[in-house]
Design a protein around this motif. Structure first.
Motif, mmCIF file in Angstrom:
data_model
loop_
_atom_site.group_PDB
_atom_site.id
_atom_site.type_symbol
_atom_site.label_atom_id
_atom_site.label_comp_id
_atom_site.label_asym_id
_atom_site.label_seq_id
_atom_site.Cartn_x
_atom_site.Cartn_y
_atom_site.Cartn_z
ATOM 1 N N ALA A 318 62.556 25.753 85.054
ATOM 2 C CA ALA A 318 61.828 25.910 86.316
ATOM 3 C C ALA A 318 62.433 26.998 87.195
ATOM 4 N N SER A 319 63.738 27.200 87.100
ATOM 5 C CA SER A 319 64.405 28.205 87.925
ATOM 6 C C SER A 319 64.123 29.626 87.460
ATOM 7 N N ASP A 320 63.535 29.773 86.258
ATOM 8 C CA ASP A 320 63.289 31.105 85.689
ATOM 9 C C ASP A 320 61.809 31.479 85.671
ATOM 10 N N ARG A 321 60.980 30.759 86.413
ATOM 11 C CA ARG A 321 59.541 31.014 86.389
ATOM 12 C C ARG A 321 58.969 30.894 87.797
ATOM 13 N N PRO A 322 57.772 31.437 88.022
ATOM 14 C CA PRO A 322 57.126 31.246 89.315
ATOM 15 C C PRO A 322 56.870 29.764 89.582
ATOM 16 N N THR A 323 56.894 29.379 90.839
ATOM 17 C CA THR A 323 56.577 28.004 91.205
ATOM 18 C C THR A 323 55.080 27.751 91.005
ATOM 19 N N VAL A 324 54.674 26.485 91.084
ATOM 20 C CA VAL A 324 53.255 26.178 90.923
ATOM 21 C C VAL A 324 52.435 26.807 92.047
ATOM 22 N N ALA A 325 53.022 26.895 93.254
ATOM 23 C CA ALA A 325 52.305 27.532 94.373
ATOM 24 C C ALA A 325 52.131 29.021 94.100
ATOM 25 N N GLN A 326 53.189 29.668 93.604
ATOM 26 C CA GLN A 326 53.090 31.090 93.284
ATOM 27 C C GLN A 326 52.111 31.327 92.146
ATOM 28 N N SER A 327 52.101 30.438 91.165
ATOM 29 C CA SER A 327 51.154 30.568 90.066
ATOM 30 C C SER A 327 49.716 30.462 90.564
ATOM 31 N N THR A 328 49.466 29.536 91.459
ATOM 32 C CA THR A 328 48.123 29.397 92.020
ATOM 33 C C THR A 328 47.722 30.643 92.790
#
Length: 493
Positions: A318-328
């Motif tokens: 999770a620390s190496d990827r966009p958050t769910v908010a950023q993905s949205t």
């Protein structure tokens, strides 16, 4: 949700104001970029038409567009300089460690900026002062200088997305820099051509939109018809090309930045037969709500087969990827960009079919209403494209090599918020002045055309050498900033 809160809590206090300031200045500057990159080419196409056909109206339009080009360039100098300083002030970790690797791009852009300024000055000064052929030939390097500036910026940005051309020593610092590889990264080609054609499409629709508004308001003279047709034709021809390039760059992201692609498409787990969602919202458990689901389409678009495996967000920590908010967010911006491009493609096809069948412009009022909105839609697509590119790379400022949190300044967050407020005030004044100058130019040109009264007047290129213009006299359009054949009320919208 607890993981998201933990990640936000761990972020330095400077992150939010630094990101907000950079996002605001970049979003503001990029509205000027299409005109800076593509307006020189559009102007020279009109200029060539005027010389080739001895067309006074085309020369008048080219001359007026060159004035707009100069004013826009001056504003771009201000906003571009602010961005240059922000790289060092807000992200010293990035420039301190990686500047020797990818800084060549900024150097190229600076030289191109200087060269473009000189060429614009020569072009403006040359009207009435140089022989027609000499004047036009001296302006030919202008589009190349604009493209060179885009080359430098896109080289730096594509390196941040797919960094290469260096080795790391025991302390993690880059050594053995290969400038050639650092410039021509795997994402450079797709990003550069996608960006350049986007600038051409956007500038063409923006310029044509001005004359479409005039057409809707009843100014249906040759001046407005020509002012609309040339830039719109250029944009319409480039639109299907841009659609193909957009598909190509999405496929490059799928191959080179699979986690960013997963965020763009809200793909939670690695799988085949992955559906495509139109809009919607990603939740922390991987569920998607509110979107239109099209079964298997994402796999088909990614690899032309429904059994294409698409990497999911959970393939990395999770620390190496966009958050769910950023993905949205980037899923929405990506969908908006594609949607705007699709509408523009339909508009270009409408124009092309009517032209091929009847050799004239469409007569529908809805066509010109759509054309008047096309420039805004293009700018929206450009903004959404950059949001997708930058937010999709999170949390990395240099993909898989440096996090944004490690690059941010140590300046107090309070000072950054104050700086943000001052920049907003400055930009309101700068863009307000820009609009005021453009409106004043429009008013002056309308007055000049009204004084012409529809009478044929001497073309801007008809006298050589071009000395100072004669004093203004009643009914002399040349004394009011331009000449050409245009009926009363022409000269802008």
């Amino acid at each position: 949700m607890h993981l998201m809160a933990h990640l936000v809590a761990d972020a330095p206090a400077q992150m939010l104001p630094a990101r907000s300031l950079m996002a605001f200045t970049l979003a503001s500057h990029i509205m000027l970029v299409p005109m800076g990159v593509a307006l020189p080419l559009i102007t020279l196409v009109m200029h060539y038409r005027g010389l080739r056909r001895a067309d006074a109206t085309a020369l008048l339009l080219a001359r007026r567009w060159s004035a707009v080009m100069a004013v826009q360039f001056a504003i771009g100098v201000v906003t571009g300089t602010v961005l240059s300083f922000e790289f060092g002030l807000l992200w010293p970790g990035l420039m301190g460690r990686w500047g020797d690797v990818f800084g060549i791009g900024f150097g190229v852009e600076a030289w191109a900026f200087f060269l473009e300024a000189v060429l614009i000055a020569i072009y403006l000064y040359g009207w009435r002062r140089l022989k027609p052929r000499t004047h036009f030939l001296l302006a030919l390097p202008l589009p190349a200088a604009a493209l060179l500036g885009a080359f430098g910026i896109l080289a730096a940005n594509s390196w941040m997305n797919t960094p290469q051309g260096f080795s790391l020593d025991s302390a993690g610092n880059p050594v053995d820099v290969d400038v050639w590889k650092a410039v021509f990264t795997p994402m450079f080609g797709p990003q550069y051509w996608h960006f350049v054609v986007a600038m051409l499409v956007t500038a063409g629709y923006v310029v044509a939109g001005v004359y479409a508004v005039g057409w809707l308001r009843g100014r249906r003279d040759r001046y407005h018809r020509l002012g609309f047709t040339v830039p719109f034709t250029i944009a319409a021809v480039a639109t299907p090309v841009q659609f193909v390039l957009g598909d190509s760059i999405a496929r490059s992201v799928f191959q080179k930045q699979p986690v960013k692609f997963a965020a763009m498409e809200m793909v939670w787990k690695t799988d085949t037969h992955v559906p495509e969602y139109l809009f919607g919202r990603l939740h922390p458990d991987g569920a998607v709500s509110g979107g239109i689901k099209v079964p298997q389409l994402d796999s088909i678009l990614a690899g032309f087969r429904p059994d294409t495996k698409v990497t999911g967000l959970t393939s990395v920590p999770a620390s190496d990827r966009p958050t769910v908010a950023q993905s949205t967010i980037i899923h929405w911006t990506f969908d908006i960009m594609v949607g705007a491009g699709s509408v523009l493609l339909l508009l270009a096809l409408w124009y092309g079919l009517v032209w091929l069948r009847h050799r004239r412009l469409p007569r529908s009022t809805w066509f010109f209403r759509s054309s008047a909105c096309a420039g805004v839609a293009s700018l929206l697509a450009v903004e959404c494209g950059w949001i997708t590119t930058e937010v999709g790379r999170q949390p990395w400022i240099v993909y898989q090599n440096m996090r944004v949190a490690d690059a941010v300044t140590s300046t107090r967050s309070t000072s950054l918020w104050i700086m943000f407020g001052l920049v907003i005030v400055m930009y309101v004044l700068v863009f307000g002045s820009f609009l005021a100058v453009l409106l004043k130019m429009r008013t002056r040109w309308r007055l000049a055309d009204a004084q012409a009264g529809g009478r044929p007047v001497e073309a801007p290129e008809a006298v050589t050498p071009y000395g100072p213009r004669p004093p203004a006299t009643a009914g002399d359009a040349r004394g009011s900033g331009g000449s050409g054949t245009a009926p009363p009320g022409g000269g802008g919208s």
